[in-house]
Design an enzyme around this catalytic site. Structure first.
Site, PDB file in Angstrom:
ATOM      1  N   HIS A  64      86.815   2.877  37.569  1.00 59.79           N
ATOM      2  CA  HIS A  64      87.151   2.987  38.864  1.00 59.79           C
ATOM      3  C   HIS A  64      87.151   4.546  39.176  1.00 59.79           C
ATOM      4  O   HIS A  64      85.979   5.558  38.136  1.00 59.79           O
ATOM      5  CB  HIS A  64      89.131   2.627  39.039  1.00 59.79           C
ATOM      6  CG  HIS A  64      89.141   1.348  38.944  1.00 59.79           C
ATOM      7  ND1 HIS A  64      88.533   0.178  39.971  1.00 59.79           N
ATOM      8  CD2 HIS A  64      89.328   0.705  38.202  1.00 59.79           C
ATOM      9  CE1 HIS A  64      88.836  -0.651  39.889  1.00 59.79           C
ATOM     10  NE2 HIS A  64      89.244  -0.859  38.761  1.00 59.79           N
ATOM     11  N   ASP A  73      83.939   6.086  44.610  1.00 61.66           N
ATOM     12  CA  ASP A  73      83.387   5.121  45.696  1.00 61.66           C
ATOM     13  C   ASP A  73      82.401   5.136  47.040  1.00 61.66           C
ATOM     14  O   ASP A  73      81.661   4.495  46.933  1.00 61.66           O
ATOM     15  CB  ASP A  73      84.807   4.384  45.806  1.00 61.66           C
ATOM     16  CG  ASP A  73      85.731   3.525  44.655  1.00 61.66           C
ATOM     17  OD1 ASP A  73      85.010   3.715  43.849  1.00 61.66           O
ATOM     18  OD2 ASP A  73      86.656   2.739  44.740  1.00 61.66           O
TER      19      ASP A  73
END
Length: 392
Positions: A141, A171
Site C-alpha cells: 500500500h 498512489d
C-alpha cells in the site's frame, strides 16, 4: 472562443481498477473527454462504493474519483464474460488495470492476447512494484511504497520516527504517471499506428520525487538526516511555526531577497547573513518560534500581507472553503447527494482552448450494463440468459 470538444473526445477507456490510483487516473481522462467504461465484478464491484461514510448508493470516497463514467457488471472468470470483454476491447483505445502481475494472463486476457484482438490497444497496468524485479508479486500500500522509495525517511523531525503522511502520495503519483503513460502512448500511436504496454509502478513514481535529494547525495556522499536540511525543518527560512491560537504558519523564504525582507520586517537584520549557517539554525528557529507564538495565525497573515516573502497559513480542510485563491481557481466543486454537500477537487490543469469539464454524474453499480450489451448487439433473450448465469 472556447472549443466545443475536449482533448480526449473519442477516446474509449476500459477501466478495471478499484480503490484510488486507477479511478483517479480514469477520472482525469474523463474530465478531458474520454469515455470511461468501468468494468466491475458481479460480487462487490469497486470496494470504495461501500466505505463509510455512505451517501445513498455509494461512499463519499467513490464519488471523489468516479465522476462521469459508465459502470458495467461483468464476471471475467466465466467464458461468456470474457467474450463480452473481448468485444469491448476490440472497440476501445485504452485498457487500465490495477491487478497484481499475472492476474490478467491467468484469465486469458493478458496483453499478448488482447493485442491480437486490437493491435492499436494501449494497455496500462498500475501495480505497486512493477512487472519485473524481486518485489513483482508482493502486496503493498501507499505506506510501503513511500518507505521503500526513501520518501518517508525525508519527512519528520530529527530523532523521531517518520510520520504517516495522511494522504496517499505514492498512489496519486501512480495515477499521474499512468496518465502521462497513456497520453504518451496515444501520441506514439498517431506515429506508429500501434498500441503498446505501459508498465507503471507506484514505487517508481514515488522514487521519482527524489530527483534533487538523490543528486545531492550522489555528489556529497552524505545521507540527508531527517529534520536537518533545507527542506525538512533544519533551517529557519523554510519551516513551520506554531501560533498563539494553536494553529500554524509556514515560511518558505529560500531566496536571499525573501529572507532579507522577512528579517527586515521582523526587525532582525542580524539574521540576514546567517540564512545558511548550520551552526546558528537551532538558535534562530527557537527565537522565531517564541516570536510566532505571541500572535494568532490570522494576525500573522495580516502582518505579512504586503510582504513578498513566501508566507502562508497552514490550512485545514475547513479553511479551504473560503480561501479566495482556491475559489478563484475553481478547485472545489460541490455536489448535493442525499441532502449532504460533498466536496470534490476541481480540475487542476487549465487549458485555454480545450479545457476539461466537470460533469457531476456518478454511475450506479452496473448501471450501464444493459446499454453496453445492447450496443454490442446482444438481444433481450441473450441478456436475460447472461443474468441467469451470473455473468452480468
Amino acid at each position: 472562443m472556447e472549443s466545443k470538444t475536449t482533448p480526449l473526445t473519442g477516446v474509449k477507456v476500459l477501466d478495471l481498477t478499484r480503490l484510488l490510483p486507477g479511478p483517479f487516473c480514469s477520472q482525469v481522462l474523463a474530465d478531458f473527454g474520454a469515455e470511461i467504461i468501468k468494468i466491475e465484478d458481479t460480487k462487490l464491484g469497486d470496494y470504495t462504493r461501500w466505505y463509510p461514510p455512505v451517501l445513498g448508493e455509494s461512499s463519499a470516497r467513490f464519488y471523489a474519483v468516479n465522476r462521469n463514467k459508465k459502470s458495467v457488471k461483468l464476471n471475467l472468470k466465466e467464458e461468456p464474460g470474457k467474450e463480452i470483454f473481448r468485444q469491448l476491447i476490440n472497440q476501445s483505445d485504452v485498457l487500465l488495470e490495477g491487478f497484481r502481475p499475472g492476474v490478467m494472463e491467468k484469465l486469458g486476457l493478458g496483453y499478448d492476447e488482447l493485442k491480437r484482438i486490437n493491435p492499436r490497444l494501449i494497455y496500462c497496468a498500475i501495480t505497486g512494484y512493477g512487472q519485473s524485479g524481486p518485489y513483482r508479486d508482493a502486496a503493498g500500500h501507499d505506506l510501503n511504497y513511500l518507505n521503500l522509495a526513501g520518501i518517508s525517511d525525508r519527512i519528520g523531525h530529527k530523532d523521531e520516527r517518520p510520520p504517516l503522511a495522511g494522504i496517499p502520495i505514492a498512489d496519486i503519483g501512480g495515477s499521474l504517471w499512468s496518465i502521462v503513460a497513456i497520453l504518451l502512448a496515444l501520441r506514439a500511436r498517431e506515429i506508429t499506428g500501434k498500441g503498446q504496454y505501459c508498465d507503471v509502478a507506484m514505487l517508481d513514481g514515488a522514487l521519482s520525487w527524489l530527483a534533487m535529494p538523490l543528486a545531492d547525495f550522489s555528489v556529497t556522499g552524505k545521507l540527508p538526516a531527517r529534520g536537518s536540511d533545507h527542506l525538512n525543518g533544519g533551517y529557519a527560512f523554510y519551516n513551520i511555526y506554531p501560533t498563539a491560537d494553536g494553529k500554524y504558519v509556514s515560511l518558505g523564504a529560500v531566496e536571499k531577497k525573501f529572507w532579507t525582507e522577512f528579517c527586515t520586517k521582523i526587525a532582525k537584520p542580524e539574521y540576514i547573513p546567517l540564512q545558511f549557517d548550520p551552526c546558528r539554525q537551532g538558535e534562530i528557529i527557537t527565537n522565531l518560534t517564541s516570536m510566532f507564538v505571541q500572535k494568532s495565525q490570522a494576525e500573522w497573515v495580516n502582518f505579512f500581507a504586503a510582504s513578498d516573502i513566501c508566507f502562508t497559513p497552514v490550512q485545514d480542510m475547513n479553511d479551504l472553503l473560503s480561501h479566495p485563491q482556491i475559489q478563484a481557481r475553481n478547485m472545489l466543486v460541490e455536489v448535493e447527494i442525499n441532502e449532504k454537500t460533498v466536496l470534490l477537487p476541481g480540475i487542476p490543469v487549465k487549458l485555454s482552448d480545450t479545457p476539461g469539464k466537470v460533469k457531476l454524474e456518478f454511475p450506479g453499480y452496473g448501471q450501464h450494463t444493459l446499454l453496453i450489451l445492447k450496443s454490442l448487439g446482444y438481444t433481450k433473450e441473450q441478456i436475460a440468459d447472461l443474468q441467469q448465469q451470473g455473468v452480468i
